[in-house]
Motif scaffolding. Structure first.
Motif, PDB file in Angstrom:
ATOM      1  N   SER A 225      40.676  45.402  31.351  1.00 41.87           N
ATOM      2  CA  SER A 225      39.707  46.082  30.491  1.00 41.87           C
ATOM      3  C   SER A 225      38.292  45.714  30.898  1.00 41.87           C
ATOM      4  O   SER A 225      37.348  45.972  30.167  1.00 41.87           O
ATOM      5  CB  SER A 225      39.947  45.692  29.032  1.00 41.87           C
ATOM      6  OG  SER A 225      41.233  46.087  28.640  1.00 41.87           O
TER       7      SER A 225
ATOM      8  N   ASN B 184      41.748  53.398  33.877  1.00 41.12           N
ATOM      9  CA  ASN B 184      42.113  53.701  32.492  1.00 41.12           C
ATOM     10  C   ASN B 184      41.389  52.743  31.561  1.00 41.12           C
ATOM     11  O   ASN B 184      40.662  51.862  32.011  1.00 41.12           O
ATOM     12  CB  ASN B 184      43.626  53.568  32.314  1.00 41.12           C
ATOM     13  CG  ASN B 184      44.373  54.446  33.283  1.00 41.12           C
ATOM     14  OD1 ASN B 184      44.005  55.603  33.492  1.00 41.12           O
ATOM     15  ND2 ASN B 184      45.407  53.894  33.918  1.00 41.12           N
ATOM     16  N   GLU B 185      41.626  52.901  30.271  1.00 36.38           N
ATOM     17  CA  GLU B 185      40.916  52.048  29.319  1.00 36.38           C
ATOM     18  C   GLU B 185      41.303  50.584  29.518  1.00 36.38           C
ATOM     19  O   GLU B 185      40.457  49.696  29.434  1.00 36.38           O
ATOM     20  CB  GLU B 185      41.239  52.495  27.886  1.00 36.38           C
ATOM     21  CG  GLU B 185      40.115  52.178  26.924  1.00 36.38           C
ATOM     22  CD  GLU B 185      40.492  52.527  25.499  1.00 36.38           C
ATOM     23  OE1 GLU B 185      41.150  53.560  25.299  1.00 36.38           O
ATOM     24  OE2 GLU B 185      40.140  51.748  24.601  1.00 36.38           O
ATOM     25  N   ASN B 186      42.573  50.325  29.779  1.00 37.57           N
ATOM     26  CA  ASN B 186      43.024  48.938  29.880  1.00 37.57           C
ATOM     27  C   ASN B 186      43.732  48.617  31.196  1.00 37.57           C
ATOM     28  O   ASN B 186      44.475  47.642  31.281  1.00 37.57           O
ATOM     29  CB  ASN B 186      43.981  48.594  28.710  1.00 37.57           C
ATOM     30  CG  ASN B 186      43.376  48.940  27.370  1.00 37.57           C
ATOM     31  OD1 ASN B 186      43.928  49.697  26.606  1.00 37.57           O
ATOM     32  ND2 ASN B 186      42.206  48.385  27.105  1.00 37.57           N
TER      33      ASN B 186
ATOM     34  N   GLY C   8      38.402  58.656  35.716  1.00 38.58           N
ATOM     35  CA  GLY C   8      38.215  57.674  34.644  1.00 38.58           C
ATOM     36  C   GLY C   8      37.131  56.643  34.904  1.00 38.58           C
ATOM     37  O   GLY C   8      36.841  55.815  34.043  1.00 38.58           O
TER      38      GLY C   8
ATOM     39  N   GLU D 107      34.031  56.915  32.565  1.00 38.33           N
ATOM     40  CA  GLU D 107      34.343  56.605  31.172  1.00 38.33           C
ATOM     41  C   GLU D 107      34.680  55.145  30.962  1.00 38.33           C
ATOM     42  O   GLU D 107      34.342  54.554  29.943  1.00 38.33           O
ATOM     43  CB  GLU D 107      35.536  57.452  30.691  1.00 38.33           C
ATOM     44  CG  GLU D 107      35.331  58.963  30.707  1.00 38.33           C
ATOM     45  CD  GLU D 107      35.511  59.583  32.098  1.00 38.33           C
ATOM     46  OE1 GLU D 107      35.863  58.838  33.037  1.00 38.33           O
ATOM     47  OE2 GLU D 107      35.280  60.792  32.240  1.00 38.33           O
ATOM     48  N   ASN D 108      35.396  54.544  31.930  1.00 33.76           N
ATOM     49  CA  ASN D 108      35.996  53.233  31.663  1.00 33.76           C
ATOM     50  C   ASN D 108      35.476  52.075  32.504  1.00 33.76           C
ATOM     51  O   ASN D 108      35.827  50.930  32.255  1.00 33.76           O
ATOM     52  CB  ASN D 108      37.527  53.322  31.820  1.00 33.76           C
ATOM     53  CG  ASN D 108      38.138  54.310  30.845  1.00 33.76           C
ATOM     54  OD1 ASN D 108      37.799  54.295  29.663  1.00 33.76           O
ATOM     55  ND2 ASN D 108      39.011  55.178  31.332  1.00 33.76           N
TER      56      ASN D 108
END
Lengths: 407, 407
Positions: A255, A237-239, A118, A121-122
């Protein structure tokens, strides 16, 4: 009209110093010099963490190439390098191609992500002006969102820095200054915001003197920076992030994840077929790619071993600049028909890590340790010396850092 | 100790002027005055579009309540109103409750979204300091993203304004000034950015004089604002909108959609059981809620018909301020044991719409039309007059707009 064509790829520290030196060393009719770069500006990679934190505007960090390179003397091709064809003495660009007699590769670094899930991406990486500005705005945007959300979204206020090495520490120092300003701008109590550094090593600034590390950690902690040492970043992760220490996993909401834990050479160099280690080419003593007498490699794509400890020299601005000076000298020799090239011998002048406004630590002049404002002044002197080398007094006055206590 | 308790809900134009007038009109022992507000500041709703565009900092728009209200005289309860219980003379707050003898409801507006699909989820509205600041940062963030994306994401650079009424036009005017600055900050060519207003009516600024509308549209078009008139906004997606004109649908990429096409009264008023139209209570001549002699309603939650054209007066700051003055006067009468209350009679002083820096249109002083810089000066005079009324010369000097050509 049989002038050799010198093509320099990338206007980073290595490419720029090579270009500026060459335009002085070679007469107008001795060689055609072409500099290829994505943008019409050069930037100081070592200042990007300040742009990313929002403590220094990116226009201060970038320098118009035309301000230091004589564009009547050097052709600037604003384009992106796609691939190299050494056998054909050719470079493929997004919008064309170039041939060369001598090539200087100064294509810089990429973030090394070590396959962490991740991360690509994040997480953000401090790569260039565009990405530094994006990090600044990303954090600001999340702070702006906070008071518009119905729930208490702590992830919007947690800033995670992956890596407590040189860049991670410098970035944490800037955030220590910046976060109180952000809290004022966005009506957020300072105690709600966390700055968390995650470092796999058991210490911050691995490789630095212990006393300096302690000073740095104490100072940063007093600014509200938290250290999670001996802790692996497992997943982004995203958050949130997932970290692991002593086989215990923990999820931390965030985030705002900035990855500052490793760089590698540009992948174009790898794809060319040079023998590389993490994208860096083990160059000869005179900085040429093995088997390619017409290709010099400078900066983050070049791998040079420190014979004293059998480890590669770190990819720093200091070394890139010194490599460029040797490369320019060697190119002059070749253009003049010589063959006795100079061997690169780094002259390490020490390292200073900034901890924010008026604070730094470092080692200079043969082992002398510096702390606090003295180290901070030294850091500015180093930065200003580079500007002087690159563009003379005019550039120094325009882009230098003069206030010894602040920016 | 049998002083009547006056509770004022909301520190908008209506609530603030009521409070400030009452603290002057009533002696210290005549009444207990409580002002309830979410924040410790009042803000000028009519300036929020400038904060949202980023042409004026929100700190200029907000005024600390303690700067104009004597907190030894008036109790400030910083809390959020949840519901009203008129039969029990009670107000429920998030963190407590209050009882009153007289209540002034100045709870302001909400965006009217007319059930447009995706609007609530994907569009922004200029409601308050928090949301205005979020819009500023949202646009900036998308501009920052643009040069970090592999594809050409036009949606990041298209700004859509829903509605070409008063607020939509004023916001477009500010963006006309702001976008060139944003382009410089984020290295984006100005011609790549679109500012698109979508208006269902066949004209911009419906209800305004035709000549003024033409002037406004011409000026804004010269600033790069596009008008899609007679066009319905049908749907707002995450990265686009769908509009319809003459039964033809069109999808326009945009991740920056700001809805400025309608307001309604606060839903708390509706939920209380008052008879409302779009959240506004049709108040009596003396501004009391029908059937509730102890409740005054001021500002955007009050509906008053203009007898001349049988249409409600628009929910403007001008009218809210005048209502507050009458309400304060009537409360004084009641506290003093009187019963002959004053009827509200609006004194319309004209309307000026700003088109950006140094540009405006308007009608003032009984029908006189104003254009360009003269209208802009008039706008500032109106704004400054309010500050003088609210907080005297001190506040005017602190927050006034004095440069007649700029902010």
């Amino acid at each position: 009209m049989n002038r050799p064509k010198i093509v320099i790829l990338g206007a980073g520290y290595g490419g720029m110093i090579t270009t500026v030196k060459l335009q002085k060393m070679l007469g107008r009719n001795e060689a055609d010099i072409t500099l290829v770069n994505k943008h019409n500006y050069h930037y100081q990679t070592t200042w990007l963490h300040e742009n990313a934190a929002g403590t220094l505007h990116h226009d201060h960090t970038r320098i118009k190439i035309s301000d230091v390179v004589d564009l009547n003397r050097v052709e600037l091709v604003q384009d992106t390098v796609v691939s190299l064809q050494p056998d054909e003495k050719k470079v493929t660009l997004e919008n064309g191609e170039l041939t060369y007699d001598y090539l200087v590769v100064g294509l810089g670094f990429e973030a090394a992500t070590f396959g962490i899930q991740g991360l690509l991406e994040n997480a953000f990486t401090i790569n260039n002006i565009n990405s530094a500005r994006l990090i600044r705005d990303h954090i600001e945007y999340n702070f702006a969102r906070y008071n518009n959300e119905k729930e208490d979204r702590q992830d919007l206020l947690n800033i995670v820095i992956g890596g407590a090495g040189f860049t991670g520490i410098e970035f944490a120092g800037e955030l220590g200054n910046r976060v109180p300003e952000l809290c004022k701008e966005y009506d957020i109590p300072r105690e709600k915001v966390r700055i968390i550094t995650v470092e796999a090593s058991p210490t911050a600034l691995p490789g630095f003197d212990e006393e300096l590390v302690e000073y740095a950690m104490n100072y940063l902690e007093s600014q509200g920076v938290e250290f999670k040492l001996g802790t692996m970043l497992k997943q982004v992760n995203e958050n949130s992030i997932i970290v692991e220490k002593d086989e215990q996993q923990e999820e931390i909401p965030s985030s705002n994840v900035i990855w500052a834990a490793g760089v590698r050479g540009n992948s174009i160099v790898e794809e060319t077929g040079f023998e590389t280690a993490r994208g860096r080419v083990k160059v000869s003593e005179d900085l040429r790619a093995p088997g390619h007498d017409d290709i010099f490699i400078v900066g983050d794509c070049a791998l040079i071993m420190d014979k004293e400890n059998d480890r590669p020299y770190p990819p720093t601005a200091q070394i890139a600049i010194q490599e460029a000076e040797v490369t320019a000298h060697n190119l002059k020799t070749l253009v003049h028909g010589g063959s006795k090239l100079e061997a690169f011998e780094p002259e390490l002048q020490g390292t200073v890590a900034s901890l924010g406004e008026g604070q730094a630590i470092g080692v200079v002049f043969g082992g002398k340790k510096l702390f606090g404002w003295k180290a901070s002044v030294m850091k500015k002197i180093i930065d200003n010396r580079y500007l002087l080398k690159l563009g003379g007094v005019g550039l120094l006055l325009k882009k230098g850092k003069f206030n010894i206590f602040t920016k």
